[in-house]
Design an enzyme around this catalytic site. Structure first.
Site, PDB file in Angstrom:
ATOM      1  N   GLY A  48      14.241  19.552  46.321  1.00 49.43           N
ATOM      2  CA  GLY A  48      15.172  19.268  45.237  1.00 49.43           C
ATOM      3  C   GLY A  48      14.476  18.438  44.169  1.00 49.43           C
ATOM      4  O   GLY A  48      14.972  17.404  43.728  1.00 49.43           O
ATOM      5  N   HIS A  49      13.281  18.869  43.802  1.00 47.35           N
ATOM      6  CA  HIS A  49      12.504  18.204  42.763  1.00 47.35           C
ATOM      7  C   HIS A  49      11.367  19.139  42.345  1.00 47.35           C
ATOM      8  O   HIS A  49      11.149  20.176  42.979  1.00 47.35           O
ATOM      9  CB  HIS A  49      11.940  16.872  43.265  1.00 47.35           C
ATOM     10  CG  HIS A  49      11.253  16.952  44.583  1.00 47.35           C
ATOM     11  ND1 HIS A  49      10.089  17.644  44.766  1.00 47.35           N
ATOM     12  CD2 HIS A  49      11.589  16.461  45.804  1.00 47.35           C
ATOM     13  CE1 HIS A  49       9.725  17.552  46.024  1.00 47.35           C
ATOM     14  NE2 HIS A  49      10.625  16.850  46.699  1.00 47.35           N
ATOM     15  N   ALA A  50      10.663  18.726  41.302  1.00 45.17           N
ATOM     16  CA  ALA A  50       9.462  19.461  40.866  1.00 45.17           C
ATOM     17  C   ALA A  50       8.304  18.479  40.857  1.00 45.17           C
ATOM     18  O   ALA A  50       8.505  17.264  40.883  1.00 45.17           O
ATOM     19  CB  ALA A  50       9.685  20.040  39.468  1.00 45.17           C
TER      20      ALA A  50
END
Ligand code: TYD
Length: 135
Positions: A48-50
């Site tokens: 849930g991130h980059a």
């Protein structure tokens, strides 16, 4: 290189199979860090991130899980359930890991050492960084 499933070498043997990964050969980066995700309770979501810089290769060493990879426009879901497949994800993609089976083990090979500053945890910030929208 784009997001893609890499078929890793598989040495089949009646004593049990063997697979391996070599940096800059099977994956397009040098491995700076290895981590793994395990004991994931049913229904939990990881990621849930980059990452700004981190490229990675994810392998389901055991069990199965899905990796949702999002370039800001298109979401692709990859189901990993064989230990001879690696999912290569370049930097700059939003990614989430879901649907972990019981006793699944996710191995992540990373092109960078851990740095909190490499994370983009806000989706709007991610879209902005990709220049798809301006905040
Ligand atoms: P995070 O990458 O947010 O987990 P996930 O994306 O799988 O949900 O990491 C969770 C926590 O662990 C966070 O506080 C940072 C820490 N961490 C390290 O200290 N070193 C590492 O190599 C990793 C991957 C995480």
């Amino acid at each position: 290189m784009k997001v893609e499933i890499i078929t890793l070498p598989k040495i089949e043997d009646p004593r049990g199979n063997l697979s391996f990964i070599e940096q800059l050969k099977h994956i397009p980066f040098e491995i700076k860090r290895v981590y793994w995700i395990y004991d994931v309770p049913g229904g939990q979501v990881r990621g849930g991130h980059a990452f700004k810089k981190q490229q990675e290769c994810i392998v389901a060493l055991s069990g199965s899980f899905d990796v949702v990879v999002d370039d800001g426009r298109v979401k692709q879901t990859f189901s990993l359930n064989r230990s001879y497949y690696g999912l290569y994800i370049p930097n700059g993609y939003w990614r989430q890991m879901t649907n972990f089976s019981t006793n699944s083990l996710a191995l992540v090979l990373s092109s960078t050492e851990f740095s909190d500053e490499d994370y983009i945890r806000d989706y709007r910030e991610f879209l902005n960084a990709k220049n798809w929208v301006k905040i």
